[in-house]
Design a protein around this motif. Structure first.
Motif, PDB file in Angstrom:
ATOM      1  N   ILE A   1     -77.673  74.945 -54.898  1.00  0.00           N
ATOM      2  CA  ILE A   1     -77.380  75.990 -55.882  1.00  0.00           C
ATOM      3  C   ILE A   1     -78.597  76.131 -56.803  1.00  0.00           C
ATOM      4  O   ILE A   1     -79.332  75.161 -57.004  1.00  0.00           O
TER       5      ILE A   1
ATOM      6  N   TYR B   1     -74.243  78.240 -61.373  1.00  0.00           N
ATOM      7  CA  TYR B   1     -73.004  77.961 -60.627  1.00  0.00           C
ATOM      8  C   TYR B   1     -71.789  78.268 -61.498  1.00  0.00           C
ATOM      9  O   TYR B   1     -70.841  78.918 -61.060  1.00  0.00           O
TER      10      TYR B   1
ATOM     11  N   GLU C   1     -67.899  73.310 -62.710  1.00  0.00           N
ATOM     12  CA  GLU C   1     -66.912  73.953 -61.838  1.00  0.00           C
ATOM     13  C   GLU C   1     -65.650  74.376 -62.597  1.00  0.00           C
ATOM     14  O   GLU C   1     -64.891  75.219 -62.126  1.00  0.00           O
TER      15      GLU C   1
ATOM     16  N   LEU D   1     -68.664  69.417 -58.040  1.00  0.00           N
ATOM     17  CA  LEU D   1     -69.965  69.536 -57.367  1.00  0.00           C
ATOM     18  C   LEU D   1     -70.488  68.117 -57.164  1.00  0.00           C
ATOM     19  O   LEU D   1     -70.735  67.404 -58.137  1.00  0.00           O
TER      20      LEU D   1
ATOM     21  N   ASP E   1     -67.414  72.828 -53.931  1.00  0.00           N
ATOM     22  CA  ASP E   1     -68.277  72.081 -53.008  1.00  0.00           C
ATOM     23  C   ASP E   1     -67.453  71.510 -51.844  1.00  0.00           C
ATOM     24  O   ASP E   1     -67.225  70.299 -51.744  1.00  0.00           O
TER      25      ASP E   1
END
Ligand code: CP
Length: 318
Positions: A234, A240, A271, A224, A164
């Motif tokens: 997203i 993601y 992430e 994120l 991000d």
């Protein structure tokens, strides 16, 4: 006037020499935190106010440790229980603090530009501890210190910032700092989470995490920032993770051992997967340790001390 000027608002505009000096001063200061008595008298008599208008664990506590380990007097202002909650302005709050004879303000604020605005209106040194989506300079510096200790000189090294980037002040500070030190910088993420003009910053763009893994020496994986997202950037967190998540399976296909950073706080399983975050390539907790030394170095230099005195300061006992 210190080598850094009056304030530290961002890494943008700092020279390679200024950044290298901060890192060189921070490196030996790490040893202070390893001692039984973690204190030197270097900033005795100085008063530092930590003014946090946004949540923080690492940065606020790390600044407080850095201040205390250098013997400064510190005050934490919890904005929720201060007169800010009654509508007092940022400048009025800071001027009232200055009326009590303070020397420095460390500020985190949700509005990009708030630290600069304050720094132009008060005499105390101002240190930006993260402003909106603008910059988080001490995070950028601690990332540089950590990368340097693993990769040596960053000249020509390939660092990819993943995730991000759009909402990330950490990404901006990293890009300015890495480029100043001669690194090659890339970003990787869904197009919706990359700023439109990102290539103007002189970075490469990867649309697939697999490409970034093949290219890089180190990956800095970003959180994120769901709290800053005003619309759906997203499809879902699971999607993601499936497309952009740093997983062990993906990392095992890297052509070399990568250094894995994350500024925290992490969204585990989004992430970054836990077996990467806690795995052998992760330097995430080392970043946190280095954060104290970097903040000690910034306080030390902004107080007007000469870089060469840092080793002497380290040797002094409180
Ligand atoms: N990296 C970082 O800024 O963490 P905090 O939000 O916990 O301070």
């Amino acid at each position: 006037m210190s080598l850094l000027g009056k304030d530290l608002i961002g890494i943008e505009g700092l020279t390679r020499e200024q950044i290298t000096t901060i890192l060189d001063v921070a490196d030996p200061l790490k040893a202070i935190s390893e001692r039984a008595i973690k204190k030197v008298p270097t900033l005795r008599g100085m008063t530092v106010v930590n003014l946090f208008f946004e949540a923080s664990t690492r940065t606020r506590i790390s600044f407080e440790f850095a201040e205390k380990r250098m013997s400064a007097d510190t005050v934490n202002v919890a904005t929720a229980v201060s007169s800010v909650s009654k509508g007092e302005t940022l400048v009025d709050t800071a001027r009232n603090l200055e009326a009590m004879k303070i020397d420095m303000v460390v500020i985190r604020h949700p509005a990009s530009g708030a630290p600069r605005f304050l720094a132009d209106r008060i005499e105390s040194n101002v240190i930006n501890a993260g402003d909106g989506t603008h910059e988080h300079p001490t995070q950028g510096l601690l990332d540089l210190l950590t990368l340097r200790s693993h990769l040596g000189s960053l000249e020509g090294k390939r660092i990819c910032i993943c995730g991000d980037v759009l909402h990330s002040r950490v990404a901006r500070s990293n890009i300015w700092g890495l480029k100043a030190l001669g690194a090659q910088v890339a970003v990787c993420g869904p197009r919706s989470l990359l700023p439109g003009a990102i290539t103007d910053l002189g970075v490469e763009v990867f649309g697939r995490i697999e490409e970034a893994i093949q290219w890089a020496d180190a990956l800095n994986v970003l959180r994120l920032q769901l709290e800053r997202m005003e619309r759906g950037y997203i499809p879902s967190l699971r999607e993601y993770n499936r497309v952009f998540g740093l997983t062990r399976a993906r990392l095992e296909r890297a052509p070399k051992d990568l250094v894995i950073l994350h500024p925290g706080p992490m969204n585990r399983g989004v992430e970054i997967d836990s077996d990467v975050a806690d795995g052998p390539h992760s330097v995430i907790l080392e970043q946190v340790t280095n954060g104290v030394a970097v903040r000690m170095a910034v306080l030390y230099l902004l107080a007007g001390n000469a870089p060469a005195l840092a080793d002497a300061a380290k040797a002094e006992s409180a």
